[in-house]
Scaffold this motif. Structure first.
Motif, PDB file in Angstrom:
ATOM      1  N   ARG A  40     -35.606  27.511 -44.424  1.00 18.41           N
ATOM      2  CA  ARG A  40     -36.572  28.533 -44.810  1.00 18.41           C
ATOM      3  C   ARG A  40     -36.324  29.019 -46.238  1.00 18.41           C
ATOM      4  O   ARG A  40     -37.249  29.389 -46.955  1.00 18.41           O
ATOM      5  CB  ARG A  40     -36.566  29.692 -43.810  1.00 18.41           C
ATOM      6  N   ARG A  41     -35.068  29.010 -46.630  1.00 14.32           N
ATOM      7  CA  ARG A  41     -34.785  29.398 -48.020  1.00 14.32           C
ATOM      8  C   ARG A  41     -35.439  28.436 -48.999  1.00 14.32           C
ATOM      9  O   ARG A  41     -35.902  28.821 -50.060  1.00 14.32           O
ATOM     10  CB  ARG A  41     -33.273  29.408 -48.259  1.00 14.32           C
ATOM     11  N   MET A  42     -35.456  27.194 -48.606  1.00 15.55           N
ATOM     12  CA  MET A  42     -36.117  26.193 -49.448  1.00 15.55           C
ATOM     13  C   MET A  42     -37.588  26.531 -49.650  1.00 15.55           C
ATOM     14  O   MET A  42     -38.133  26.384 -50.745  1.00 15.55           O
ATOM     15  CB  MET A  42     -35.999  24.805 -48.806  1.00 15.55           C
ATOM     16  N   LEU A  43     -38.227  26.968 -48.588  1.00 11.32           N
ATOM     17  CA  LEU A  43     -39.637  27.329 -48.688  1.00 11.32           C
ATOM     18  C   LEU A  43     -39.841  28.454 -49.699  1.00 11.32           C
ATOM     19  O   LEU A  43     -40.768  28.421 -50.514  1.00 11.32           O
ATOM     20  CB  LEU A  43     -40.167  27.772 -47.316  1.00 11.32           C
ATOM     21  N   ASN A  99     -37.339  29.939 -29.622  1.00 15.16           N
ATOM     22  CA  ASN A  99     -37.495  28.510 -29.928  1.00 15.16           C
ATOM     23  C   ASN A  99     -38.155  28.318 -31.292  1.00 15.16           C
ATOM     24  O   ASN A  99     -37.902  27.337 -31.985  1.00 15.16           O
ATOM     25  CB  ASN A  99     -38.347  27.830 -28.860  1.00 15.16           C
ATOM     26  N   HIS A 100     -38.998  29.246 -31.643  1.00 19.70           N
ATOM     27  CA  HIS A 100     -39.701  29.143 -32.923  1.00 19.70           C
ATOM     28  C   HIS A 100     -38.868  29.686 -34.075  1.00 19.70           C
ATOM     29  O   HIS A 100     -38.795  29.093 -35.148  1.00 19.70           O
ATOM     30  CB  HIS A 100     -41.029  29.908 -32.847  1.00 19.70           C
ATOM     31  N   PHE A 101     -38.252  30.831 -33.841  1.00 21.53           N
ATOM     32  CA  PHE A 101     -37.496  31.507 -34.902  1.00 21.53           C
ATOM     33  C   PHE A 101     -36.110  31.876 -34.393  1.00 21.53           C
ATOM     34  O   PHE A 101     -35.992  32.590 -33.399  1.00 21.53           O
ATOM     35  CB  PHE A 101     -38.242  32.760 -35.366  1.00 21.53           C
ATOM     36  N   GLY A 102     -35.119  31.380 -35.073  1.00 22.79           N
ATOM     37  CA  GLY A 102     -33.738  31.561 -34.628  1.00 22.79           C
ATOM     38  C   GLY A 102     -33.283  32.998 -34.565  1.00 22.79           C
ATOM     39  O   GLY A 102     -32.352  33.349 -33.834  1.00 22.79           O
ATOM     40  N   CYS A 103     -33.921  33.843 -35.348  1.00 21.52           N
ATOM     41  CA  CYS A 103     -33.581  35.264 -35.287  1.00 21.52           C
ATOM     42  C   CYS A 103     -34.739  36.064 -35.878  1.00 21.52           C
ATOM     43  O   CYS A 103     -35.657  35.516 -36.475  1.00 21.52           O
ATOM     44  CB  CYS A 103     -32.276  35.558 -36.023  1.00 21.52           C
ATOM     45  N   LYS A 104     -34.634  37.349 -35.679  1.00 22.67           N
ATOM     46  CA  LYS A 104     -35.639  38.271 -36.159  1.00 22.67           C
ATOM     47  C   LYS A 104     -35.910  38.083 -37.650  1.00 22.67           C
ATOM     48  O   LYS A 104     -37.054  38.088 -38.099  1.00 22.67           O
ATOM     49  CB  LYS A 104     -35.069  39.679 -35.931  1.00 22.67           C
ATOM     50  N   GLU A 105     -34.850  37.921 -38.388  1.00 26.75           N
ATOM     51  CA  GLU A 105     -34.970  37.842 -39.834  1.00 26.75           C
ATOM     52  C   GLU A 105     -35.767  36.609 -40.281  1.00 26.75           C
ATOM     53  O   GLU A 105     -36.458  36.641 -41.301  1.00 26.75           O
ATOM     54  CB  GLU A 105     -33.573  37.809 -40.470  1.00 26.75           C
ATOM     55  N   GLU A 106     -35.669  35.544 -39.497  1.00 22.69           N
ATOM     56  CA  GLU A 106     -36.441  34.349 -39.832  1.00 22.69           C
ATOM     57  C   GLU A 106     -37.939  34.656 -39.820  1.00 22.69           C
ATOM     58  O   GLU A 106     -38.713  34.102 -40.604  1.00 22.69           O
ATOM     59  CB  GLU A 106     -36.154  33.237 -38.820  1.00 22.69           C
ATOM     60  N   ILE A 107     -38.334  35.516 -38.920  1.00 23.07           N
ATOM     61  CA  ILE A 107     -39.751  35.902 -38.865  1.00 23.07           C
ATOM     62  C   ILE A 107     -40.141  36.640 -40.138  1.00 23.07           C
ATOM     63  O   ILE A 107     -41.179  36.363 -40.746  1.00 23.07           O
ATOM     64  CB  ILE A 107     -40.034  36.769 -37.619  1.00 23.07           C
ATOM     65  N   ILE A 108     -39.281  37.561 -40.539  1.00 18.90           N
ATOM     66  CA  ILE A 108     -39.568  38.309 -41.766  1.00 18.90           C
ATOM     67  C   ILE A 108     -39.726  37.352 -42.946  1.00 18.90           C
ATOM     68  O   ILE A 108     -40.684  37.447 -43.729  1.00 18.90           O
ATOM     69  CB  ILE A 108     -38.419  39.308 -42.058  1.00 18.90           C
ATOM     70  N   ILE A 109     -38.805  36.418 -43.063  1.00 19.89           N
ATOM     71  CA  ILE A 109     -38.882  35.484 -44.184  1.00 19.89           C
ATOM     72  C   ILE A 109     -40.160  34.656 -44.097  1.00 19.89           C
ATOM     73  O   ILE A 109     -40.845  34.430 -45.092  1.00 19.89           O
ATOM     74  CB  ILE A 109     -37.656  34.537 -44.218  1.00 19.89           C
TER      75      ILE A 109
END
Lengths: 236, 236
Positions: A127-130, A52-62
């Motif tokens: 997240r890319r925007m961030l 619910n917080h992060f759509g995938c593992k990679e989102e966490i890394i970013i």
DNA sequence: GAATTTTTTGACGAACTGTCAAAAATGGAA
DNA sequence: TTCCATTTTTGACAGTTCGTCAAAAAATTC
């Protein structure tokens, strides 16, 4: 919007907790140590909640990389306000950068992961925007010092070169040198005995060659390092 | 040892075939497109056979990176033999590097994967040796040009600086700039309009600042680019 | 306190890696 | 040719991990 219910607070806290745990995993066991099931377990929720917080593992890394970039941006901002001439200020930023790299090598690794295609591809536009806004903040700070140097006539840029172009050069050599230092086991065997020193030296050379005054031959920039340590990095 | 049986030949060929197929997969679908089952299928063998050649997925990536590094080393060797003064020769290497990056962006990606911890960790000592020897070959070639420059008195290095230190600087700025170009979508938004040009410019600045003669103000190095294209890169 | 919306759950399907005992192919030696 | 030891191949299998989703639980609204 304005009233954060207890529930919303709980969710916000959990997000930070997830990142905290994820960071520990990556730091201690590398990228492969990052594991959604284990995170779920350690925050005492289920995997679905993590998703619910992060759509995938990679989102966490970013997200972790963004934390790092924000930390760096703050440090750069402090360094850019170092009390001294414009060249002293740009060197304070460079020194802060080296410090950041040596003191927190893990942070550097997160920023590197950002640049891996297979990770970047999977992340959301939001997240890319961030990431982009962090990059812009850093660039603005450093280019600001360059502009100040131009304003005070410590520096005259050649026709067709923007302050950002100069920053790009400094950014490149720092990133490249640190990448090599972090990944090439055999720099010494290659004949580079003290890469960190070599990087500093090259940066001075670049600034000299743009004729950013006072030149390294006219001023002993090594002598201000203690002050940078104390005033910017809060070291003893 | 000296007699390669038909069987051994078959195995050697298969190894190349595996790398060829793996390369296609990574190029067209990124790191995640690399899949041991699919490779096995496409070489019309079983997975176990693929694992006879490469102990793990990552070994394949490193092997591909080594292929790339060997290709680069050959190119650098050619460039270093450019007919001209020492500074022309070092710039020929730089130009070859830019060409390599722009013409074969995929090769650059393989070299980047090499630097990812989670990949590097899994590779055998034997394959790491191959990487190291490629790095040393490249370093030797470029440092050789620097030494020639010193011998002909086109260049005098400052006390305490080795030829390899200078190469490290050029290597760093090139790697850094290319890393940023390959991964930062928004360089233009950041104010860097032409990063490739900025890189070239910075390299000239570094060489100038080491006083590697003839300086960029004394000689028009842009004018030799056509010759480099023809004589080193075999372009029309 | 009932109805509606939001959040959580964890079993499940899917994809992939790496292993290994058994089977097949190979290369002499008799 | 035939036998045997060695090398190579095979593919079923165990083990991970990711990401999904319908159903359950909790929170919120009326």
């Amino acid at each position: 919007m304005s009233t954060p219910t207890p529930k919303q607070l709980q969710i916000q806290n959990r997000e930070l907790k997830i990142l905290e745990i994820a960071r520990e995993h990556v730091v201690s066991e590398g990228y492969h140590g990052l594991n959604m099931d284990r995170i779920a377990e350690e925050i005492k929720s289920s995997k679905g909640t993590v998703y619910n917080h992060f759509g995938c593992k990679e989102e966490i890394i970013i997200a972790l990389a963004v934390q790092t970039m924000e930390k760096r941006a703050v440090l750069f901002q402090d360094a850019a306000q170092f009390k001294g001439g414009s060249r002293q200020r740009i060197l304070a930023v460079g020194h802060a950068n080296s410090y950041f790299f040596q003191k927190f090598p893990d942070h550097f690794r997160f920023e590197q992961m950002l640049r891996i295609d297979s990770i970047w591809e999977k992340t959301s536009a939001k997240r890319r925007m961030l990431v982009k806004s962090c990059e812009m903040k850093c660039m603005a700070v450093v280019a600001g010092v360059v502009r100040d140097a131009i304003a005070t006539e410590d520096l005259v840029l050649p026709e067709g070169t923007s302050p950002e172009d100069l920053v790009f050069g400094l950014w490149s050599i720092s990133l490249g040198a640190q990448t090599i230092m972090a990944s090439s086991e055999s720099l010494t065997d290659l004949g580079v005995k003290n890469p960190a020193l070599a990087l500093r030296f090259h940066i001075q050379k670049i600034l000299d060659s743009f004729h950013w005054t006072p030149l390294s031959t006219e001023f002993d920039y090594d002598s201000i390092e203690d002050r940078i340590d104390r005033e910017v990095l809060n070291l003893s």
